[in-house]
Design an enzyme around this catalytic site. Structure first.
Site, mmCIF file in Angstrom:
data_model
loop_
_atom_site.group_PDB
_atom_site.id
_atom_site.type_symbol
_atom_site.label_atom_id
_atom_site.label_comp_id
_atom_site.label_asym_id
_atom_site.label_seq_id
_atom_site.Cartn_x
_atom_site.Cartn_y
_atom_site.Cartn_z
ATOM 1 N N ASP A 45 0.756 -0.957 0.163
ATOM 2 C CA ASP A 45 0.108 0.032 -0.040
ATOM 3 C C ASP A 45 0.748 1.398 -0.172
ATOM 4 O O ASP A 45 0.321 2.445 0.199
ATOM 5 C CB ASP A 45 -1.079 0.050 1.038
ATOM 6 C CG ASP A 45 -0.309 0.105 2.778
ATOM 7 O OD1 ASP A 45 0.735 -0.204 2.689
ATOM 8 O OD2 ASP A 45 -1.056 -0.095 3.484
ATOM 9 N N SER A 46 2.089 1.200 -0.030
ATOM 10 C CA SER A 46 3.106 2.102 -0.311
ATOM 11 C C SER A 46 2.976 2.904 -1.602
ATOM 12 O O SER A 46 3.303 3.904 -1.952
ATOM 13 C CB SER A 46 4.542 1.676 -0.416
ATOM 14 O OG SER A 46 4.531 0.556 -1.114
ATOM 15 N N ASP A 84 -0.866 -6.383 -0.306
ATOM 16 C CA ASP A 84 -1.091 -5.604 1.431
ATOM 17 C C ASP A 84 -2.813 -5.399 1.123
ATOM 18 O O ASP A 84 -3.512 -5.079 0.332
ATOM 19 C CB ASP A 84 -0.584 -4.152 1.145
ATOM 20 C CG ASP A 84 0.682 -4.043 2.012
ATOM 21 O OD1 ASP A 84 0.611 -4.870 2.895
ATOM 22 O OD2 ASP A 84 1.474 -2.987 1.992
ATOM 23 N N LYS A 112 -0.962 -9.392 3.307
ATOM 24 C CA LYS A 112 -0.095 -8.946 4.474
ATOM 25 C C LYS A 112 -1.151 -7.972 5.189
ATOM 26 O O LYS A 112 -1.745 -7.014 4.780
ATOM 27 C CB LYS A 112 1.200 -8.165 4.120
ATOM 28 C CG LYS A 112 1.986 -7.669 5.176
ATOM 29 C CD LYS A 112 3.275 -7.283 4.790
ATOM 30 C CE LYS A 112 3.427 -5.811 3.889
ATOM 31 N NZ LYS A 112 2.880 -4.826 4.511
ATOM 32 N N GLU A 114 -1.245 -5.103 8.865
ATOM 33 C CA GLU A 114 -0.352 -4.783 9.717
ATOM 34 C C GLU A 114 -1.099 -4.620 11.197
ATOM 35 O O GLU A 114 -2.292 -4.451 11.158
ATOM 36 C CB GLU A 114 -0.240 -2.978 9.341
ATOM 37 C CG GLU A 114 0.530 -2.854 8.186
ATOM 38 C CD GLU A 114 0.666 -1.189 7.645
ATOM 39 O OE1 GLU A 114 0.260 -0.620 8.622
ATOM 40 O OE2 GLU A 114 1.208 -1.231 6.648
ATOM 41 N N GLU A 181 9.394 -3.713 10.717
ATOM 42 C CA GLU A 181 9.805 -2.522 9.804
ATOM 43 C C GLU A 181 10.092 -1.372 10.975
ATOM 44 O O GLU A 181 9.546 -1.038 12.000
ATOM 45 C CB GLU A 181 8.439 -1.767 9.113
ATOM 46 C CG GLU A 181 8.776 -0.491 8.531
ATOM 47 C CD GLU A 181 7.946 -0.262 7.520
ATOM 48 O OE1 GLU A 181 6.820 -0.832 7.318
ATOM 49 O OE2 GLU A 181 7.953 1.133 7.053
HETATM 50 O O1 KIV Z 1 3.436 -1.064 1.459
HETATM 51 C C1 KIV Z 1 4.652 -1.549 1.461
HETATM 52 O O2 KIV Z 1 5.497 -1.371 0.649
HETATM 53 C C2 KIV Z 1 5.198 -2.219 2.750
HETATM 54 C C3 KIV Z 1 6.732 -2.534 2.740
HETATM 55 C C4 KIV Z 1 7.305 -1.201 3.100
HETATM 56 C C5 KIV Z 1 6.926 -3.691 3.690
HETATM 57 O O3 KIV Z 1 4.436 -2.556 3.460
#
Ligand code: KIV
Length: 264
Positions: A45-46, A84, A112, A114, A181
């Protein structure tokens, strides 16, 4: 060509071979990374920051991640693909099931999430429903406003213990991979040694089982920003493919991250 799977990632941890990972958002970069034998690609989600230009990741939607996951999947033959779950898309177990199903249908092999022990029921529920899960603790960017900025986590003993407890709780719940992280290197080392599953670090020092970077940071093209824990491989090599190759080589050899990319 042998595909990377959760089992082959686990074998790498057991053989003390470093796992290499990058974010990817489109088919062309995914193809390039895959050709260079990256182990895992994350549709992070970056993308809210590096593609969409926002200050944080909170505006990213499940549809955004699904769109980019479909693109990445088309570029990949070998690498393991993770997607994500965006902010609030797993606020309840039921919403997690519905949204994870969309990302798996788009081509992810794992999702993934968080967060720490509050996610135990959700992780168990996803795994029971055949969705493999990667945890993400330490600096969790979706909680940026709780942290008051993108700050290193686990620097005092109470915070550090909470992160260790979260890692153990998530592993017990069934995660098969963990992203750690921006935590002090010593804490990351302790967690990596404690868990049986692979731990992938970003700003977590050299002793995790593998490393991940946001591709734009690794290529030095993120708008106005280069995190301390990243390195500009394009500046060093002057060539896209060589940059990716050098990143993979340096993660495998342990040359990256160096002390200057890590936190105490
Ligand atoms: O969103 C993302 O790119 C991430 C990485 C920084 C691990 O969660």
């Amino acid at each position: 060509m042998k595909k990377v799977t959760v089992s082959s990632l686990l074998k790498k941890k057991q053989a003390a071979e470093k796992i290499t990972a990058l974010t990817a958002y489109d088919a062309s970069f995914a193809r390039l990374f895959d050709d260079e034998h990256i182990d895992a690609l994350l549709i992070g989600d970056s993308l809210g920051m590096v593609l969409q230009g926002d200050d944080d990741t909170l505006q990213v939607t499940v549809d955004d991640i699904a769109y980019h996951t479909r693109a990445v999947r088309r570029g990949v033959d070998r690498a393991f693909v993770l997607a994500d779950m965006p902010f609030m898309s797993y606020a309840t177990p039921e919403s997690a099931y519905t949204n994870a199903a969309k990302l798996m249908a788009a081509g992810a092999s794992m999702v993934k999430l968080e967060g720490g022990s509050w996610l135990q029921e959700t992780v168990r529920g996803l795994v029971d429903r055949s969705v493999p899960v990667c945890g993400h603790i330490g600096l969790t960017p979706q909680a940026v406003h709780v942290f008051g900025g993108f700050k290193v986590q686990g620097r005092n003993s109470e915070q550090a213990q909470k992160i260790i407890d979260d890692a153990v709780a998530l592993e017990k719940s069934g995660i098969q991979l963990l992203v750690l992280e921006c935590v002090p290197s010593a804490l990351a080392k302790a967690i990596t040694e404690k868990l049986s599953i692979p731990v992938i670090g970003i700003g977590a020092g050299k002793d995790t089982d593998g490393q991940i970077l946001v591709m734009h940071d690794m290529l030095g093209v993120s708008a106005n920003y280069m995190p301390k824990f990243s390195k500009n491989y394009l500046a060093e090599t002057g060539d896209l493919r060589k940059a990716v190759r050098l990143y993979i080589e340096q993660v495998k050899s342990g040359a990256f991250p160096a002390a200057e990319h890590s936190f105490e």
